[in-house]
Write an enzyme that holds these catalytic residues in place. Structure first.
Site, PDB file in Angstrom:
ATOM      1  N   LYS A 104      38.028  -7.981 -12.540  1.00 35.00           N
ATOM      2  CA  LYS A 104      37.132  -7.127 -11.251  1.00 35.00           C
ATOM      3  C   LYS A 104      36.227  -7.999 -10.804  1.00 35.00           C
ATOM      4  O   LYS A 104      36.690  -9.328 -10.699  1.00 35.00           O
ATOM      5  CB  LYS A 104      36.539  -5.973 -12.205  1.00 35.00           C
ATOM      6  CG  LYS A 104      37.517  -5.213 -12.926  1.00 35.00           C
ATOM      7  CD  LYS A 104      36.843  -3.775 -13.295  1.00 35.00           C
ATOM      8  CE  LYS A 104      38.048  -3.015 -14.360  1.00 35.00           C
ATOM      9  NZ  LYS A 104      37.433  -1.814 -14.661  1.00 35.00           N
TER      10      LYS A 104
ATOM     11  N   HIS B 209      44.315   0.399  -8.070  1.00 39.43           N
ATOM     12  CA  HIS B 209      43.606   0.765  -9.293  1.00 39.43           C
ATOM     13  C   HIS B 209      42.549   1.829  -9.018  1.00 39.43           C
ATOM     14  O   HIS B 209      42.391   1.990  -7.777  1.00 39.43           O
ATOM     15  CB  HIS B 209      42.699  -0.506  -9.501  1.00 39.43           C
ATOM     16  CG  HIS B 209      41.818  -0.299 -10.708  1.00 39.43           C
ATOM     17  ND1 HIS B 209      40.470  -0.063 -10.722  1.00 39.43           N
ATOM     18  CD2 HIS B 209      42.196  -1.139 -12.157  1.00 39.43           C
ATOM     19  CE1 HIS B 209      40.074  -0.089 -12.014  1.00 39.43           C
ATOM     20  NE2 HIS B 209      41.066  -0.711 -12.843  1.00 39.43           N
TER      21      HIS B 209
ATOM     22  N   GLU C 100      46.070   4.485 -16.627  1.00 36.51           N
ATOM     23  CA  GLU C 100      44.825   4.249 -16.506  1.00 36.51           C
ATOM     24  C   GLU C 100      44.001   5.502 -16.458  1.00 36.51           C
ATOM     25  O   GLU C 100      43.744   5.790 -15.212  1.00 36.51           O
ATOM     26  CB  GLU C 100      44.302   3.176 -15.907  1.00 36.51           C
ATOM     27  CG  GLU C 100      44.801   1.981 -16.097  1.00 36.51           C
ATOM     28  CD  GLU C 100      43.887   0.692 -15.482  1.00 36.51           C
ATOM     29  OE1 GLU C 100      43.561  -0.274 -16.628  1.00 36.51           O
ATOM     30  OE2 GLU C 100      43.349   0.537 -14.513  1.00 36.51           O
TER      31      GLU C 100
END
Ligand code: PGA
Length: 249
Positions: free
Chosen positions: A11, A94, A166
């Site tokens: 990140k 993401h 996720e």
């Protein structure tokens, strides 16, 4: 046999000295030789990161790309630029990109296509928010994410796709899906791939779990039959923890 993958998503963490120190430490470790290890530093660190890991089997990957080929898109990075420095895998979709940067289904579909057009491997992320899980809508959310941004690609291009499940409520929260919850969703994703393409494609695609994977829970999660690895955030910033997760297979 599906490829086992553990990818570290740094990140917006680690400057140059920190990246050098973390990667130098990682390359000195004994890492499970059947696991494909990837790390995703921020854009300016990709090139120096590649230098540090070049004698190892660690692959340096990107966290994002722009969906356009090139042109007047100030502040953006094209797949071809990454390819020119030897980076050929990218994370797309993401939940932080979806939520904070408003990346819609159609933008994500274009990003997937832009990456595949440059022969990239794509780690395509899906996952529901807590509210959807509570309302028992997690399967339909994930199904839509796949249908709207990934399933437009050809069977041949699917060979270059890895999926990361996720659940948003498990990212950075310390809360993980139970191994059974992860397995259930991974099996569901595989069924959807089989429905859209065929069984051979579904059986060959690596599906990673992400969301608060740590050294103490990795083994149980990775032991599920449809879990082929992990996308690791927080724990990938520490060489010992990341190594322990890789070696949990
Ligand atoms: P986390 O992040 O491991 O810190 O929960 C995972 C991710 O966002 O990829």
């Amino acid at each position: 046999m599906r490829q086992k993958i553990v990818a570290g998503n740094w990140k917006m963490n680690n400057d140059l000295p920190q990246s050098i120190s973390l990667l130098s430490s990682l390359v000195s470790k004994e890492l499970h030789n059947e696991v494909k290890v990837m790390v995703a530093p921020a854009f300016p660190l990709l090139y120096p990161a590649k230098e540090i890991v070049k004698e190892s089997n660690i692959e340096v990957i990107a966290q994002n790309i722009n969906e356009n080929k090139n042109g007047a898109f100030t502040g953006e990075v094209a797949a071809s630029m990454l390819k020119s420095i030897g980076v050929t895998t990218v994370i797309i979709g993401h939940s932080e990109r979806r939520a904070i940067y408003n990346e819609t289904y159609s933008v994500l579909a274009k990003k997937v296509e832009a990456a595949l057009a440059q022969n990239f491997r794509v780690i395509f992320c899906v996952g529901e928010e807590l509210d959807a899980r509570k309302k028992n809508e997690h399967f339909s959310v994930v199904e839509n994410q796949l249908a709207e941004s990934l399933f437009q690609i050809s069977e041949n291009d699917m060979k270059n796709v890895v999926i990361a499940y996720e659940p948003v409520w498990a990212i950075g929260t310390g809360e993980t899906a139970t191994p059974a919850e992860a397995q259930e969703m991974h099996a569901f994703i595989r069924t959807k791939i089989a429905d859209k393409y065929n069984n051979a494609v579904a059986e060959s695609i690596s599906i990673l779990y992400g969301g608060s994977v740590k050294p103490d829970n990795a083994q149980e999660i990775f032991s599920q039959p449809d879990v082929d690895g992990g996308l690791i955030g927080g724990a990938s910033l520490n060489a010992d923890d990341f190594t322990a997760i890789i070696n949990a297979f």
